[in-house]
Scaffold this active site. Structure first.
Site, PDB file in Angstrom:
ATOM      1  N   HIS A 147      -1.114  -9.894  -3.594  1.00  0.00           N
ATOM      2  CA  HIS A 147      -2.022  -9.026  -4.355  1.00  0.00           C
ATOM      3  C   HIS A 147      -2.757  -9.822  -5.445  1.00  0.00           C
ATOM      4  O   HIS A 147      -2.908  -9.337  -6.572  1.00  0.00           O
ATOM      5  CB  HIS A 147      -1.232  -7.869  -4.977  1.00  0.00           C
ATOM      6  N   SER A 148      -3.218 -11.018  -5.114  1.00  0.00           N
ATOM      7  CA  SER A 148      -4.010 -11.779  -6.082  1.00  0.00           C
ATOM      8  C   SER A 148      -5.353 -11.108  -6.330  1.00  0.00           C
ATOM      9  O   SER A 148      -5.983 -10.568  -5.419  1.00  0.00           O
ATOM     10  CB  SER A 148      -4.234 -13.207  -5.587  1.00  0.00           C
ATOM     11  N   TYR A 149      -5.763 -11.175  -7.602  1.00  0.00           N
ATOM     12  CA  TYR A 149      -7.062 -10.658  -8.033  1.00  0.00           C
ATOM     13  C   TYR A 149      -7.981 -11.861  -8.241  1.00  0.00           C
ATOM     14  O   TYR A 149      -7.797 -12.636  -9.175  1.00  0.00           O
ATOM     15  CB  TYR A 149      -6.921  -9.909  -9.354  1.00  0.00           C
ATOM     16  N   HIS A 185       3.476   0.198  -2.674  1.00  0.00           N
ATOM     17  CA  HIS A 185       3.852  -1.217  -2.808  1.00  0.00           C
ATOM     18  C   HIS A 185       5.360  -1.451  -2.899  1.00  0.00           C
ATOM     19  O   HIS A 185       5.846  -2.232  -3.726  1.00  0.00           O
ATOM     20  CB  HIS A 185       3.154  -1.829  -4.019  1.00  0.00           C
ATOM     21  N   GLN A 244      -6.817  -4.712   2.911  1.00  0.00           N
ATOM     22  CA  GLN A 244      -7.285  -3.764   1.904  1.00  0.00           C
ATOM     23  C   GLN A 244      -8.246  -4.535   0.999  1.00  0.00           C
ATOM     24  O   GLN A 244      -7.867  -5.517   0.357  1.00  0.00           O
ATOM     25  CB  GLN A 244      -6.110  -3.226   1.086  1.00  0.00           C
ATOM     26  N   GLU A 269      -6.277  -8.025   0.413  1.00  0.00           N
ATOM     27  CA  GLU A 269      -4.854  -7.861   0.683  1.00  0.00           C
ATOM     28  C   GLU A 269      -4.625  -7.747   2.190  1.00  0.00           C
ATOM     29  O   GLU A 269      -4.648  -6.658   2.764  1.00  0.00           O
ATOM     30  CB  GLU A 269      -4.330  -6.615  -0.028  1.00  0.00           C
ATOM     31  N   ASN A 279       0.828  -1.200   0.000  1.00  0.00           N
ATOM     32  CA  ASN A 279       0.000   0.000   0.000  1.00  0.00           C
ATOM     33  C   ASN A 279       0.871   1.261   0.000  1.00  0.00           C
ATOM     34  O   ASN A 279       2.008   1.234  -0.446  1.00  0.00           O
ATOM     35  CB  ASN A 279      -0.987  -0.026   1.172  1.00  0.00           C
ATOM     36  N   ARG A 280       0.334   2.344   0.509  1.00  0.00           N
ATOM     37  CA  ARG A 280       0.956   3.654   0.329  1.00  0.00           C
ATOM     38  C   ARG A 280       1.688   4.147   1.576  1.00  0.00           C
ATOM     39  O   ARG A 280       1.226   3.933   2.697  1.00  0.00           O
ATOM     40  CB  ARG A 280      -0.115   4.673  -0.070  1.00  0.00           C
ATOM     41  N   ASP A 288     -11.717   0.470  -2.079  1.00  0.00           N
ATOM     42  CA  ASP A 288     -10.254   0.433  -2.117  1.00  0.00           C
ATOM     43  C   ASP A 288      -9.769   0.924  -0.760  1.00  0.00           C
ATOM     44  O   ASP A 288      -9.041   1.919  -0.665  1.00  0.00           O
ATOM     45  CB  ASP A 288      -9.720   1.295  -3.267  1.00  0.00           C
TER      46      ASP A 288
END
Length: 336
Positions: free
Chosen positions: A169-171, A100, A273, A300, A74-75, A240
């Site tokens: 970070h799997s979608y 990331h 997340q 996440e 993340n940020r 998000d």
């Protein structure tokens, strides 16, 4: 059974983990989850994670499809943080923030690996100063396939105090990427979520989920709430946001009624997340399928993003001599 099924080049391999219930393909490049093949209620087999056919896309494109993300997921606000009275500067790669792990975070690194029984042990030395982070960080990610569950354990030590916040970070698209995620149902055991600013950075404020579109304490069809008239949803272009869990196991579930497929996420981490892939851009993914916005859900698991700048006692600090040790598991099953 675990075996190398393809060599991308001299350093990068594709590794298959397979049993009677699941087939999982991963790579030592970014510890990336390339495929998860599972049956539906009619015994049709589909791949339930997004990815690319051309491996170079993992190396050159953003979105972090399937990747392990670090040193910090993340940020980090404005790419700066202070630790032990010293200020560190990280690469800016997402608006005004560092995202990331920076320009070449763990997602873009080649890991060493070895097989240990039913597990793959990936390892990587992130050297002091890499992407601006302090300390030589010895990192391991252990992937284990146990029946219908993929278990990922993260271990790290550092020779200096540093910060760490690892996620996968799997979608996920349980339809097998045959449709968007509006008809997926989501459950998240959480009383509150972190509010974000227009750049997706947590503000330090938290909001209660009760009475809002963020309340997933019962199974909720994503399409019923994702376009709600809510300022935080507008800021995220959908969901998000970091959700803070209110229980310590089986904290999130994703379900696709048409196929009967269900994913249960269990973690030692305090939150996740939840990202509804609002910024996918129609890029071509595996099997020639186009991935438009909202074509997947990311869960996440992680500590609070930008905790080093938000929390009084930041949960993302790893002190010299201590061990970062967190585990997240992904259980794939079919509900008739």
């Amino acid at each position: 059974m675990i075996q190398v099924i393809k060599k991308i080049d001299e350093q990068i391999d594709l590794i298959e983990m397979k049993n009677d219930e699941l087939t999982v393909v991963v790579s030592n490049y970014g510890c990336t989850v390339i495929k998860v093949l599972m049956k539906d209620k009619n015994d049709n087999i589909d791949d339930v994670v997004l990815g690319y056919d051309d491996f170079s896309d993992y190396q050159t494109k953003d979105a972090y499809l399937g990747a392990l993300v670090g040193r910090t997921a993340n940020r980090i606000g404005k790419g700066k943080f202070t630790l032990n009275d010293k200020t560190y500067t990280l690469p800016i790669n997402n608006g005004p923030n560092s995202l990331h792990g920076g320009i070449k975070g763990f997602s873009y690194q080649v890991f060493d690996y070895k097989f240990e029984g039913d597990s793959i042990e990936f390892s990587y030395l992130s050297k002091d100063g890499e992407e601006g982070y302090p300390g030589n960080l010895n990192f391991k990610a252990i992937y284990t396939l146990d029946k219908n569950t993929l278990i990922i354990r993260y271990l790290a030590t550092s020779d200096e105090d540093t910060i760490i916040n690892i996620t996968n970070h799997s979608y996920f698209n349980l339809s097998g990427a045959k449709e968007d995620i509006y008809d997926h149902q989501l459950l998240v055991h959480s009383d509150k979520y972190a509010c974000i600013d227009p750049d997706g950075l947590p503000t330090g404020e938290f909001a209660k989920v009760k009475g809002t579109p963020f309340d997933f304490n019962t199974m909720t069809r994503i399409g019923d709430v994702i376009d709600s008239d809510d300022e935080q949803i507008r800021l995220g272009a959908g969901f998000d946001h970091p959700f803070i869990f209110n229980q310590d196991k089986n904290q999130a579930e994703l379900y696709h009624p048409a196929t009967g497929r269900k994913l249960t996420v269990n973690t030692t981490l305090p939150g996740a997340q939840i990202y509804t892939a609002n910024y996918l851009d129609g890029r071509i993914g595996k099997y020639g399928i186009s991935y438009p916005r909202r074509y997947a859900v990311c869960i996440e698991t992680q500590n609070l993003p930008d905790a080093i700048n938000i929390e009084k006692e930041p949960t993302t600090i790893l002190k010299k001599g201590e061990t970062y040790d967190e585990t997240t598991s992904y259980k794939f099953e079919v509900i008739e």
